[in-house]
Design a protein around this motif. Structure first.
Motif, short mmCIF file in Angstrom:
data_model
loop_
_atom_site.label_atom_id
_atom_site.label_comp_id
_atom_site.label_asym_id
_atom_site.label_seq_id
_atom_site.Cartn_x
_atom_site.Cartn_y
_atom_site.Cartn_z
N ASP A 7 0.67 -1.43 0.08
CA ASP A 7 0.07 0.03 -0.09
C ASP A 7 0.89 1.28 -0.04
O ASP A 7 0.97 2.04 -1.04
N LYS A 27 1.47 9.06 -1.99
CA LYS A 27 0.90 9.84 -0.49
C LYS A 27 1.97 9.80 0.85
O LYS A 27 2.51 8.73 0.97
N LYS A 55 -3.39 -1.51 -6.93
CA LYS A 55 -3.26 -0.16 -6.43
C LYS A 55 -2.92 0.92 -7.50
O LYS A 55 -3.40 1.96 -7.75
N ARG A 75 -9.99 6.32 -5.64
CA ARG A 75 -8.97 6.16 -4.81
C ARG A 75 -9.42 5.57 -3.32
O ARG A 75 -8.79 5.00 -2.62
N LEU A 130 -9.72 2.54 -1.34
CA LEU A 130 -8.67 2.04 -0.72
C LEU A 130 -8.74 2.27 0.87
O LEU A 130 -8.14 1.84 1.60
N ASN A 131 -9.64 3.11 1.29
CA ASN A 131 -10.15 3.26 2.65
C ASN A 131 -11.18 2.06 3.19
O ASN A 131 -11.76 2.56 4.11
N1 GLY Z 1 -3.31 3.99 1.71
C1 GLY Z 1 -4.45 4.67 0.80
C2 GLY Z 1 -3.89 5.28 -0.58
O1 GLY Z 1 -2.81 5.35 -0.80
O2 GLY Z 1 -4.86 6.19 -1.18
#
Ligand code: GLY
Length: 351
Positions: free
Chosen positions: A136, A142, A218, A232, A235-236
């Motif tokens: 991740d 991020k 991802k 996106r 992913l939460n």
């Molecule tokens: N960890 C979630 C993202 O990269 O959006």
């Protein structure tokens, strides 16, 4: 040696394989022809892998500057971030330098944020050493540090120039920490890959294959929504109530375990509301249990809702929940704050 390359975008590759650390210099040299590499890691990872990483970089003719900060979540703060920037400046780090973030999520975030902001941005290469960082946080750009008011409140989007994921480095993780990161693998199964979920029977899986598969998911999601304004957010999944569990436990419940509880709550709630087949919600909980990850917690729906309402992802009076329609497919569902307790209540009831 099995090495899988996932092209994370046209801009960079993610390499997944056992033993890649010793080729780090060659891999970085192929994408960054600069003289200096600043190798950043925490005290634990530095003791285990710092020398090997430095030798590999030197073998590819990098001048290596090493920076080590104290291991632990507590280091992901503004003081440690500023200390790192001051060190860069004192060492004469300039735009012909790159940062190598060798470590887990804290290192990737802290060193990544320093790289994103130092001299308005210098390149970073992520070398993840935890399961969570592999599947991740090292991919997608991020980077952030925590503020007193909450986690990850100061950050940036700063895509790495490469991600080098040496699966052998996972061997030195404690079993507890290894399992914790596996919650994020199961997350991909629930949000977009039923076959992945079906194939996972416990922590003994083909690391290269599974990690590369999660990273490609991802990659696909981030390519479609780099700046987190829509897809996106999938992913939460499990994170809204997961973060609430983490905070209510005063962080005694670790991130992955809290997210596991959050995923179980959302799956059961979706089944109870008739959004997701009950069998699929059960499957989610069974897979979590197969990894010895928890699916229950001691907190009340009101406690969970109250803390989740303070989540930084809140927009005005609503929060976007990630809701399973079935195992392998989740959707984004903005709900008013006053519905959060309903989700928590239904999600805490046994199916
Ligand atoms: N960890 C979630 C993202 O990269 O959006």
């Amino acid at each position: 040696m099995k090495c899988i390359t996932v092209s994370a975008s046209s801009a960079y590759d993610v390499l997944v394989g056992a033993g890649l650390l010793d080729s780090l210099g060659r891999i970085v040299r192929a994408v960054l022809n600069v003289p200096t590499a600043v190798l950043v890691s925490d005290s634990r990872v530095d003791a285990l892998y710092g020398d090997r990483a430095e030798s590999a970089l030197r073998a590819a003719d990098y001048r290596v500057i090493r920076y080590v900060f104290p291991a632990g979540e507590g280091s992901k703060n503004t003081a440690e971030y500023v200390r790192m920037l001051e060190f860069f400046a004192a060492q004469g780090v300039d735009r012909s330098s790159c940062v190598i973030a060798l470590g887990g999520g804290v290192t990737g975030d802290l060193a990544g944020f320093a790289a994103a902001t130092y001299l308005r941005g210098i390149p970073v290469v992520q070398v993840p050493t935890s399961v969570l960082a592999c599947v991740d946080s090292s991919v997608g750009g991020k980077v952030a540090v925590d503020l007193t008011a909450g986690k990850n409140l100061a950050g940036a989007f700063h895509q790495p120039r490469a991600v080098v994921c040496d699966t052998q480095l996972l061997d030195t993780l404690s079993p507890d920490f290894y399992i914790d990161g596996c919650a994020e693998i199961l997350k991909y199964g629930m949000i977009c890959d039923r076959a992945l979920l079906d194939g996972l029977t416990g922590p003994d899986f083909d690391r290269e294959e599974i990690i590369a598969r999660c990273i490609s998911h991802k990659r696909d999601i981030v390519c479609r929504d780099e700046f987190d304004s829509g897809e996106r957010q999938l992913l939460n999944f499990g994170h809204t109530f997961g973060h609430a569990v983490e905070r209510l436990s005063d962080y005694r419940i670790s991130h992955g375990r809290a997210v596991a509880i959050g995923m179980a709550i959302m799956s059961r709630a979706a089944a109870r509301m008739g959004i997701c087949p009950e069998a699929d919600a059960r499957l989610c909980c069974e897979k979590l249990a197969a990894f010895s990850l928890p699916t229950e917690c001691e907190y009340t729906p009101e406690q969970l809702a109250a803390v989740a309402a303070g989540d930084k992802k809140r927009r005005g009076n609503s929060v976007t929940l990630v809701v399973p329609k079935e195992a392998g497919r989740c959707v984004l569902n903005p709900v008013p704050m006053d519905r959060l307790a309903d989700y928590a209540r239904l999600g805490l009831e046994a199916l």
